[in-house]
Each structure stands twice: as structure tokens, then as C-alpha cells.
Design a protein around this motif. Sequence first.
Motif, PDB file in Angstrom:
ATOM      1  N   ASP A  55      -6.074 -20.859 -42.435  1.00  0.00           N
ATOM      2  CA  ASP A  55      -5.696 -22.181 -42.830  1.00  0.00           C
ATOM      3  C   ASP A  55      -6.462 -23.248 -43.821  1.00  0.00           C
ATOM      4  O   ASP A  55      -6.022 -24.298 -43.670  1.00  0.00           O
ATOM      5  N   CYS A 131       0.274 -19.764 -39.109  1.00  0.00           N
ATOM      6  CA  CYS A 131      -0.325 -20.759 -40.592  1.00  0.00           C
ATOM      7  C   CYS A 131       1.238 -20.236 -41.607  1.00  0.00           C
ATOM      8  O   CYS A 131       1.292 -21.258 -42.229  1.00  0.00           O
ATOM      9  N   GLN A 162      -4.443 -23.293 -34.944  1.00  0.00           N
ATOM     10  CA  GLN A 162      -5.261 -22.928 -35.827  1.00  0.00           C
ATOM     11  C   GLN A 162      -4.829 -21.058 -35.893  1.00  0.00           C
ATOM     12  O   GLN A 162      -3.510 -21.139 -35.257  1.00  0.00           O
ATOM     13  N   CYS A 163      -5.238 -20.873 -36.573  1.00  0.00           N
ATOM     14  CA  CYS A 163      -4.468 -19.467 -36.886  1.00  0.00           C
ATOM     15  C   CYS A 163      -4.862 -18.607 -35.890  1.00  0.00           C
ATOM     16  O   CYS A 163      -6.650 -18.809 -35.217  1.00  0.00           O
TER      17      CYS A 163
END
Length: 371
Positions: A55, A131, A162-163
Motif C-alpha cells: 500500500d 493491491c 487495505q492490503c
Amino acid sequence: VDQCYMCDLCYMTKCPYTPPHEWNLDFPHTMLRAKAIKFKKGDVGAAEKFLASTDVHGQFAGIPIVVQAVNAINKTKVARSVMESVAGVDKDAWLPELATKRFRSAAPEAKATTVKDGEKTPGKVAIFSTCYINYNEPGIGLDLLKILDHNEIPYVIVEKEQCCGMPKLELGDLDSVEKSKEANIPVLVKYAKDGFAILSAVPSCSLMFKQEIPLMFPDDADTQLVKEHLWDPFEYFMARKRDGLLKTEFPQKLGNVSYQIPCHGRVQNIGRKTEEMLKMVPDTTINTIERCSGHAGTFGVKKATHQTAMKIGKPVFKAMATMKDGSPPDVISSDCPLGGHHIAQGFEVNGLGAPELQHPLSLVAKAYGLK
């Protein structure tokens, strides 16, 4: 421990001491425990931590001029030599480019989520971008959306993400994995409770939500619910086909396709779903290789392990270079986008030709006549 890259295949197919054996041995997660101890002791360097922070370096994606500059610089011998000495990235390893426009920005507006009566498999889909798809190859995600649209399956892009945490898991950084879980699960569980099938186009990301995070948090009800609603794209499509809800007319042939099943796809125990769908395409021959490519995330690009990764993948490169009738493939493909590029590099390094590299989702979109 350092040579283990968490493919999980020893537990699935090799080790004789797994349940129901009395020793009840889970070797991959024994290795994970050792990696976690190593990380806690401070034996993991800053370069490795940065390499696993997808990220962070992905934030440059989608920024005009900056993207082009970064991609151009990363191709120069000087920059690669510096990266090798400073960050431990092998100067000869393939590296992904940053996308000029992120998937989450490029994706069309979400389709209306009205579910038809009589649907057995979930009739609406939530896309977890990942990602890699978001920052590096948005075209794969866009092809997934085209396939869903063609099959009249409504979809939404997950509100925020998020990742998944897989790169951090490979380092033994379990605290960072927990932070990713705390960011993603509260978002994803809302879609699960609303009856969405949650799709991720990268096998390692799917595996995180299907196996790794649920193993770390067995008593977290939301995590377990997300696990039940997480699907590999082709697992989902084949379920739709069983229910008579998938369009099976493909006007465009694909020719000779050499396809590799990645480790993290096999570990999900879903069977050869991608192969099943590709074999539905008329005038198309599939050469399926079920063996590790050796890429294994950051393992394949680090100076300390890149050559080992290429050596592990060599049998795969050779097996994919020839179809059953002895002819060369027109296309090589893998559900793992990173593994696919690693295989393409293996073809080049070993003088095995230069067939086109296409992700299976892109191949299906082509077979449907959508590109």
C-alpha cells in the motif's frame, strides 16, 4: 525457515503427518511461528519490510507524470543496481509497473444490486480489488467486471480496503496482519451479511480471507462469516454454471493455452475451476500444469532468493513450453498475476519462446468477445 515461502503445498499434498495422523503436524504454520519469532526479535531488515508494504509503494499509481517517471527509472540499469544494493531487489528480477489509472478509479459505476428470483449461488458480487489489481494491472479487474456484466451479475466495488496482509504474513509480521484484518473485516462483513459473494482476483488475497486470517482469529464471528462468503472468481462462475446461470456461448477461440494453477489456488481446495471454464471455449486447447512457479511474492524478486525462484520454476517453464501434441502455446496464463510474469521471464531466460501472457479472466473476456 528462510527458504519457506508459505506455499502451503506440503500440508496439502506432501506431508504424511497431517490430520488424521496422531502427530497432527501443520508444517507451514510451524514455519510461520518461527518467522514471527524472528520478526519479533528484530531480525527482519527495513528493506524487507518496505518491500512487503504494497500500500506504500502503490500510492504512486495513478499520479500523472510521476507514474511514467517511476516506471521509466525502474527500467534503467543504474536504478536496478541501486535497488539491488539498497533494497535487496535482484537487478534481473521482473518488477511490476505502476498503473496510470488505478482500478478503483477506472472501474465503471456499480450495477444495481437487484437479485433475480430463483438464484441459488449469490446473485450479486462485491469486488475486493487487491493491491496488485488496483495499483499495477487494473485491466485484469476490469475484465472481471466485463464478465460479470455480460452474465448480468450485479456488482459493487468494496467501499474501502487495505492490503490483505499476505506480504506481511510471509515476513512473520503478525501485528501488521492484525491491523489489516481490523481495517478490512468490518467493511467486508457488511457485504457478507447482505448476501454478496466477495470476489478477489488474486489467489493469495483470497487465501488470506479464506484460511490465514480465520486461523489467526478462530473465535471472531465476523472473520468466519467473511470466510464463508469469499470466492475465487472461477469458483463462483462454475457454481453459477451448475445452477444454469452462466452464459456458455463463446464466439472467440483462444488457440493453444498453457495454463499454470498457482499454489495458493490449489490450497483453497476448489478444484480446477479455471481449467473447467477455459475448456468450455470452442477450438481451444488447454495444457494445464499443476506445479509451483517459484515466484512466491517477494521471494521471487529478492537478490537472496531470485535465482532459487527461477530454479524452482524451471520444470514449470519447460512443461508449459510444449502442448501435448508438441506444438508451442499461443498464450501462457496463471491465476496469479505475479506468477504469470515470473513464468514469462522464465520462458525468456531459458530460450523457450515468447508467447503472449494473459490472465485467465482476460482470456475469458476475450472468448466472450468482450475485448
